[in-house]
Motif scaffolding. Structure first.
Motif, PDB file in Angstrom:
ATOM      1  N   ALA A 131     -46.852 -58.529  48.229  1.00 27.56           N
ATOM      2  CA  ALA A 131     -45.967 -57.754  49.103  1.00 27.56           C
ATOM      3  C   ALA A 131     -44.527 -57.835  48.615  1.00 27.56           C
ATOM      4  CB  ALA A 131     -46.053 -58.279  50.536  1.00 27.56           C
ATOM      5  N   HIS A 132     -44.249 -58.753  47.671  1.00 28.72           N
ATOM      6  CA  HIS A 132     -42.879 -58.969  47.172  1.00 28.72           C
ATOM      7  C   HIS A 132     -42.898 -58.678  45.665  1.00 28.72           C
ATOM      8  CE1 HIS A 132     -38.885 -60.480  47.104  1.00 28.72           C
ATOM      9  NE2 HIS A 132     -39.069 -61.768  47.367  1.00 28.72           N
ATOM     10  N   GLY A 133     -42.479 -59.613  44.836  1.00 23.33           N
ATOM     11  CA  GLY A 133     -42.339 -59.338  43.394  1.00 23.33           C
ATOM     12  C   GLY A 133     -43.650 -59.108  42.674  1.00 23.33           C
TER      13      GLY A 133
ATOM     14  N   PHE B 285     -56.393 -51.321  51.445  1.00 19.45           N
ATOM     15  CA  PHE B 285     -55.627 -50.769  50.315  1.00 19.45           C
ATOM     16  C   PHE B 285     -54.281 -50.215  50.789  1.00 19.45           C
ATOM     17  CE2 PHE B 285     -54.399 -47.080  47.745  1.00 19.45           C
ATOM     18  CZ  PHE B 285     -54.286 -47.677  46.500  1.00 19.45           C
ATOM     19  N   ARG B 286     -53.229 -50.564  50.061  1.00 14.97           N
ATOM     20  CA  ARG B 286     -51.890 -50.003  50.313  1.00 14.97           C
ATOM     21  C   ARG B 286     -51.392 -49.403  49.024  1.00 14.97           C
ATOM     22  NH1 ARG B 286     -47.684 -53.004  54.274  1.00 14.97           N
ATOM     23  NH2 ARG B 286     -48.861 -52.547  56.144  1.00 14.97           N
ATOM     24  N   LEU B 287     -50.532 -48.431  49.118  1.00 15.20           N
ATOM     25  CA  LEU B 287     -49.928 -47.866  47.921  1.00 15.20           C
ATOM     26  C   LEU B 287     -48.902 -48.875  47.404  1.00 15.20           C
ATOM     27  CD1 LEU B 287     -50.845 -45.155  46.976  1.00 15.20           C
ATOM     28  CD2 LEU B 287     -48.824 -44.137  47.986  1.00 15.20           C
ATOM     29  N   MET B 288     -49.247 -49.568  46.336  1.00 14.34           N
ATOM     30  CA  MET B 288     -48.348 -50.607  45.839  1.00 14.34           C
ATOM     31  C   MET B 288     -47.105 -49.948  45.224  1.00 14.34           C
ATOM     32  SD  MET B 288     -49.946 -53.018  46.980  1.00 14.34           S
ATOM     33  CE  MET B 288     -48.942 -54.410  46.515  1.00 14.34           C
ATOM     34  N   GLY B 289     -45.946 -50.620  45.409  1.00 17.45           N
ATOM     35  CA  GLY B 289     -44.698 -50.027  44.932  1.00 17.45           C
ATOM     36  C   GLY B 289     -44.139 -48.987  45.891  1.00 17.45           C
ATOM     37  N   PHE B 290     -44.735 -48.909  47.084  1.00 18.45           N
ATOM     38  CA  PHE B 290     -44.256 -47.975  48.108  1.00 18.45           C
ATOM     39  C   PHE B 290     -43.893 -48.739  49.368  1.00 18.45           C
ATOM     40  CE2 PHE B 290     -44.331 -43.324  48.246  1.00 18.45           C
ATOM     41  CZ  PHE B 290     -44.553 -43.054  46.899  1.00 18.45           C
ATOM     42  N   GLY B 291     -42.819 -48.304  50.033  1.00 14.58           N
ATOM     43  CA  GLY B 291     -42.422 -48.906  51.300  1.00 14.58           C
ATOM     44  C   GLY B 291     -41.456 -50.060  51.079  1.00 14.58           C
ATOM     45  N   HIS B 292     -40.649 -50.312  52.075  1.00 18.65           N
ATOM     46  CA  HIS B 292     -39.694 -51.406  51.988  1.00 18.65           C
ATOM     47  C   HIS B 292     -39.226 -51.770  53.383  1.00 18.65           C
ATOM     48  CE1 HIS B 292     -36.228 -53.797  50.753  1.00 18.65           C
ATOM     49  NE2 HIS B 292     -36.854 -53.904  49.606  1.00 18.65           N
ATOM     50  N   ARG B 293     -39.028 -53.072  53.613  1.00 22.44           N
ATOM     51  CA  ARG B 293     -38.551 -53.501  54.920  1.00 22.44           C
ATOM     52  C   ARG B 293     -37.180 -52.909  55.251  1.00 22.44           C
ATOM     53  NH1 ARG B 293     -39.249 -57.968  58.042  1.00 22.44           N
ATOM     54  NH2 ARG B 293     -41.434 -57.405  57.853  1.00 22.44           N
ATOM     55  N   VAL B 294     -36.310 -52.802  54.288  1.00 22.47           N
ATOM     56  CA  VAL B 294     -34.936 -52.370  54.577  1.00 22.47           C
ATOM     57  C   VAL B 294     -34.724 -50.895  54.231  1.00 22.47           C
ATOM     58  CG1 VAL B 294     -32.494 -52.874  54.187  1.00 22.47           C
ATOM     59  CG2 VAL B 294     -34.153 -54.734  54.113  1.00 22.47           C
TER      60      VAL B 294
ATOM     61  N   GLU C  91     -47.542 -36.334  55.464  1.00 25.67           N
ATOM     62  CA  GLU C  91     -46.930 -36.644  56.766  1.00 25.67           C
ATOM     63  C   GLU C  91     -46.896 -38.149  57.059  1.00 25.67           C
ATOM     64  OE1 GLU C  91     -47.838 -35.407  61.290  1.00 25.67           O
ATOM     65  OE2 GLU C  91     -48.553 -34.022  59.742  1.00 25.67           O
ATOM     66  N   TYR C  92     -48.000 -38.852  56.683  1.00 24.67           N
ATOM     67  CA  TYR C  92     -48.079 -40.302  56.932  1.00 24.67           C
ATOM     68  C   TYR C  92     -46.888 -41.014  56.304  1.00 24.67           C
ATOM     69  CZ  TYR C  92     -49.882 -45.113  56.483  1.00 24.67           C
ATOM     70  OH  TYR C  92     -50.038 -46.479  56.517  1.00 24.67           O
ATOM     71  N   PHE C  93     -46.587 -40.714  55.034  1.00 26.18           N
ATOM     72  CA  PHE C  93     -45.507 -41.397  54.318  1.00 26.18           C
ATOM     73  C   PHE C  93     -44.136 -40.905  54.786  1.00 26.18           C
ATOM     74  CE2 PHE C  93     -49.250 -42.017  51.810  1.00 26.18           C
ATOM     75  CZ  PHE C  93     -49.130 -43.330  51.389  1.00 26.18           C
TER      76      PHE C  93
END
Ligand code: CMC
Length: 432
Positions: free
Chosen positions: A267-269, A302-311, A355-357
């Motif tokens: 989820a991080h580096g 499964f998640r799209l890795m490299g997508f999304g961010h807390r901030v 739409e989801y993203f």
């Protein structure tokens, strides 16, 4: 002060009212200072994952997640990425101001003078299993530095803190390259202090004692850029880990090893390695819709890795820069038919129309494109997170130093909402 804004918290359970000051920094939203809340009202706050909690004051990095803005000591990341060297940025993050020529020259000399590691550390490296992940090696070896530098162990001495920071910035590339050499079974290459920081790292990674090797300028330039983009990101999980570990007065090398451990998670580096695994698994643009559907399915992990961010609830400014530079680097390295880059571009295009993203404001983050450049430079996937750790060490030591110099420093000690058993009596084993 009488006119300072305050926030009143009303406890509906007993009708008590408590007033707390609203504190503002130089940029960004205010924060309610609830440090006296428990003492005054008898209740804690609950905020798993620190969704709305500032854990410290800091003057190092600023992020505006809605606007996609990232500043190091006030300087926009775009300007630093285009014009600065990594050690210049390291100086800026650590000391707070851009160096003049003399200061930078001296800093470069100091860092390059500390690049060697103790010979005994090579035995330590040899003790790892031949296929140990380089992040596991990095974590162990960086932690073990605390056993080698007894001369600068007093964390309350500012000069000792500075020497430890220099040593960490200088030795991380050597340890990172050594962990790779161990992984592939090649001899360890000693640092070359006549080279610049990034060129020296490439040399230690790719040179062998059997042939001449000169790092390419294109590779050095690309690495310089990626290291700048990864150098700091305010109170992320690994930096907060370094701060929490350090808040007890722990040794800086052990604190940075804790940061490395935290960074390794996917989820991080660890996401940069996971992105390339994901792109390889997707394999072809025709399969993109299937994987997008999986990412949206709540019953699928499964998640799209490299997508999304807390901030960031906008395009991560670092990802924007890397995507642009990907085009240039791949063209310069004559790798412009890289199928994984084409796939990543298509995946981004489809996701950003979905739409989801869109609804969740999920955009590519720094890890989405960085692996493609690393791969083009010949750096293997298992080293991607190591590269991140190497660059982020600058941020970690800057935050650790800022925290240790803060007169308000207290040991980090979160509280909890207990859900276990109420008090009960011990039952002898024969009666259980
Ligand atoms: N793919 C699919 N759905 C996602 C993704 C994703 N990558 N990221 C977030 N979501 C969804 C999530 O399921 C949730 O949906 P809902 O509201 O319906 O439950 C919503 O978006 C909010 O997500 P969250 O998990 O509550 O957000 P978070 O702030 O706790 O997590 C994150 C942030 C980065 C851990 C997460 O976006 C993620 O797992 N991304 C993939 C891993 C990744 O790329 N990590 C690198 C982060 S940037 C560099 C770094 O920090 O090292």
């Amino acid at each position: 002060m009488a006119n300072d804004p305050t926030v009143t918290i009303i406890n509906n359970a007993n009708g008590s009212r408590h007033e707390y000051p609203l504190k503002f920094g130089s940029l960004g939203p205010g924060a309610i200072d609830i440090s006296s809340l428990y003492r005054e009202s008898g209740v804690f706050t609950y905020d798993p994952g620190f969704m709305a909690t500032a854990s410290c004051h800091s003057a190092i990095t600023f992020i505006d997640g809605d606007q996609g803005v990232l500043l190091y000591r006030g300087y926009p990341i775009e300007q630093l990425a285009a014009r600065a060297s990594f050690l210049e940025v390291a100086y800026l993050l650590y000391y707070g101001e851009l160096p003049d020529e003399k200061q930078l020259g001296e800093f470069e000399q100091i860092i390059m003078r500390h690049t060697m590691i103790n010979e005994n550390l090579k035995d330590f490296l040899d003790g790892f299993h031949y296929d140990a992940h380089p992040m596991a090696i990095l974590c162990g070896v960086v932690g073990s530095l605390s056993a080698f530098y007894h001369d600068s162990i007093d964390v309350n001495n500012p000069r000792y803190r500075e020497v430890s920071a220099h040593r960490l910035i200088a030795k991380l590339p050597t340890i990172a390259a050594a962990s790779y050499k161990h992984y592939i079974g090649e001899p360890f290459m000693y640092p070359r202090n006549d080279l610049r920081y990034c060129a020296n790292f490439l040399y230690m990674m790719f040179a062998t004692p059997c042939a001449d090797y000169e790092p390419s300028l294109i590779a050095e330039k690309a690495l310089n850029l990626l290291f700048i983009l990864h150098a700091d990101h305010e109170q992320n999980a690994s930096t907060s880990t370094v701060r929490l570990a350090g808040s007890s007065g722990a040794n800086p090398f052990a604190c940075i090893a804790a940061g490395i451990a935290s960074l390794w998670g996917p989820a991080h580096g660890g996401a940069n390695e996971a992105v390339l695994d994901m792109l390889t698994e997707i394999g072809h643009v025709d399969n993109v819709p299937k994987f997008i559907a999986r990412a949206k399915d709540k019953d699928d992990s499964f998640r799209l890795m490299g997508f999304g961010h807390r901030v960031y609830k906008n395009y991560d400014p670092r990802a924007k820069i890397i995507r642009e530079v990907c085009h240039q680097v791949l063209a310069e390295l004559a790798d412009n038919k890289n199928p994984l880059f084409d796939l990543a571009l298509e995946l981004e295009r489809i996701a950003l129309e979905d739409e989801y993203f869109v609804e969740r404001k999920l955009y590519p983050n720094v890890d989405f494109y960085s692996g493609i450049i690393y791969q083009a430079l010949g750096i293997p996937r298992s080293m991607f997170t190591v590269m991140f750790a190497l660059a982020r060490t600058v941020g970690w030591v800057s935050h650790w130093t800022e925290m240790m110099s803060d007169s308000a420093l207290r040991i980090g000690r979160p509280r909890q909402i207990y859900h276990g058993s109420p008090p009960r009596d011990y039952v002898p084993i024969s009666k259980r």
